[in-house]
Design an enzyme around this catalytic site. Sequence first.
Site, PDB file in Angstrom:
ATOM      1  N   HIS A 140       0.815  -1.154  -0.066  1.00 51.81           N
ATOM      2  CA  HIS A 140      -0.059  -0.035  -0.042  1.00 51.81           C
ATOM      3  C   HIS A 140       0.873   1.302   0.041  1.00 51.81           C
ATOM      4  O   HIS A 140       0.731   2.162  -0.631  1.00 51.81           O
ATOM      5  CB  HIS A 140      -0.989  -0.032   1.283  1.00 51.81           C
ATOM      6  CG  HIS A 140      -1.558   1.244   1.230  1.00 51.81           C
ATOM      7  ND1 HIS A 140      -2.919   1.544   0.977  1.00 51.81           N
ATOM      8  CD2 HIS A 140      -1.111   2.371   2.265  1.00 51.81           C
ATOM      9  CE1 HIS A 140      -3.262   2.764   1.638  1.00 51.81           C
ATOM     10  NE2 HIS A 140      -2.114   3.334   2.043  1.00 51.81           N
ATOM     11  N   GLU A 141       1.936   1.545   0.940  1.00 48.93           N
ATOM     12  CA  GLU A 141       2.785   2.468   1.049  1.00 48.93           C
ATOM     13  C   GLU A 141       3.529   2.709  -0.268  1.00 48.93           C
ATOM     14  O   GLU A 141       3.695   3.653  -0.894  1.00 48.93           O
ATOM     15  CB  GLU A 141       3.821   2.390   2.271  1.00 48.93           C
ATOM     16  CG  GLU A 141       3.022   2.385   3.373  1.00 48.93           C
ATOM     17  CD  GLU A 141       2.099   3.275   3.680  1.00 48.93           C
ATOM     18  OE1 GLU A 141       2.358   4.337   3.119  1.00 48.93           O
ATOM     19  OE2 GLU A 141       1.043   3.347   4.518  1.00 48.93           O
ATOM     20  N   HIS A 144       1.574   4.196  -2.919  1.00 48.97           N
ATOM     21  CA  HIS A 144       1.619   5.814  -2.994  1.00 48.97           C
ATOM     22  C   HIS A 144       2.784   6.487  -3.648  1.00 48.97           C
ATOM     23  O   HIS A 144       2.302   7.274  -4.325  1.00 48.97           O
ATOM     24  CB  HIS A 144       1.662   6.399  -1.409  1.00 48.97           C
ATOM     25  CG  HIS A 144       0.307   6.175  -0.615  1.00 48.97           C
ATOM     26  ND1 HIS A 144      -0.769   6.976  -1.072  1.00 48.97           N
ATOM     27  CD2 HIS A 144      -0.179   5.761   0.557  1.00 48.97           C
ATOM     28  CE1 HIS A 144      -1.793   6.802  -0.396  1.00 48.97           C
ATOM     29  NE2 HIS A 144      -1.380   5.781   0.781  1.00 48.97           N
ATOM     30  N   GLU A 220      -6.027   7.057  -1.016  1.00 48.01           N
ATOM     31  CA  GLU A 220      -6.087   6.040  -0.157  1.00 48.01           C
ATOM     32  C   GLU A 220      -6.716   4.657  -0.730  1.00 48.01           C
ATOM     33  O   GLU A 220      -6.343   3.712  -0.775  1.00 48.01           O
ATOM     34  CB  GLU A 220      -6.837   6.121   1.302  1.00 48.01           C
ATOM     35  CG  GLU A 220      -5.928   7.133   2.137  1.00 48.01           C
ATOM     36  CD  GLU A 220      -4.449   6.614   2.600  1.00 48.01           C
ATOM     37  OE1 GLU A 220      -4.653   5.519   2.946  1.00 48.01           O
ATOM     38  OE2 GLU A 220      -3.683   7.449   2.404  1.00 48.01           O
TER      39      GLU A 220
END
Length: 296
Positions: A140-141, A144, A220
């Site tokens: 997920h990070e 980004h 997100e």
Amino acid sequence: MYSAIAANKRNTVIIIGLFVALLTGISLWWGYTSGNGSSAIFIVGFVLLYTLFQYYAAGSLAVAMSGAQEIQKSDNPRLWRIVENLAITEGMPMPKVYIIPDEAPNAFATGRDPKHAIVAATTGLLAIMDDKELEGVMAHELGHVKNYDIRVSTIVFGLVSAIGILADMAIRASFFAGGRRDNRDDGGLGIALLAIGIVASIVAFLIGPIVSAAVSRQREYLADATGAHTTRYPEGLASALEKLAQYGRPLRRASSSMAHMYISDPIKPGITERLFSTHPPLPARIKRLREIGSSF
């Protein structure tokens, strides 16, 4: 999967486009009313330069504000190996890896592009996540970074700042114009500038944060979808988010200015602040991930 990514990108572009149009409209209104359009251009230019500085300094500022400490592979082989494998999978350079000494489970990423990426996880996160869940969080990070979310958030920050400065200048100019009693025209100008200031203030201090939160929420969802695509196992991140909902607590060094960077809201806002929250509800994110998982 791909439709979720496309929808989030499309919604973000629409939101930012509308905000740019709003800033342009207020600037033109200012220029027409005051008869000095160059002043509005100067203000917006100054804010854009300041935003550019923030853009390049974002990584260093985030690390300093969080208290994160850079590690090497020997310091935490488990975290390092997971990040390294994900970077190889995505064809990205190995990012710098940090650990935040905090029992609150959380993680964040920063970096203006994949070559300058930073990922960080708290000691609390490492303690409660199994390998699949930790992999989901780190994917997920890195999502980004891959999606250039820092660039998007910086653009939004600049737009909100520009409107805020225009509002302040218009209100100050309205009092100056209204105070000149020797010219009746100045009274009308003062009222017009005051109207601009009030409208711009509402945009900057009410609509602006809502827009910023809306963009952040979209990013997100996009990072969740990107991370699920990277690991091909959405359940890992879904399970991690469930643990964050269960064990979540505020970070000791939480800052509202970088709240949007974390995987879970580090401040835990009250009811009156939820409208401005930078994160969508965890149950909604978990539901989306499990819907994505059914399509694999």
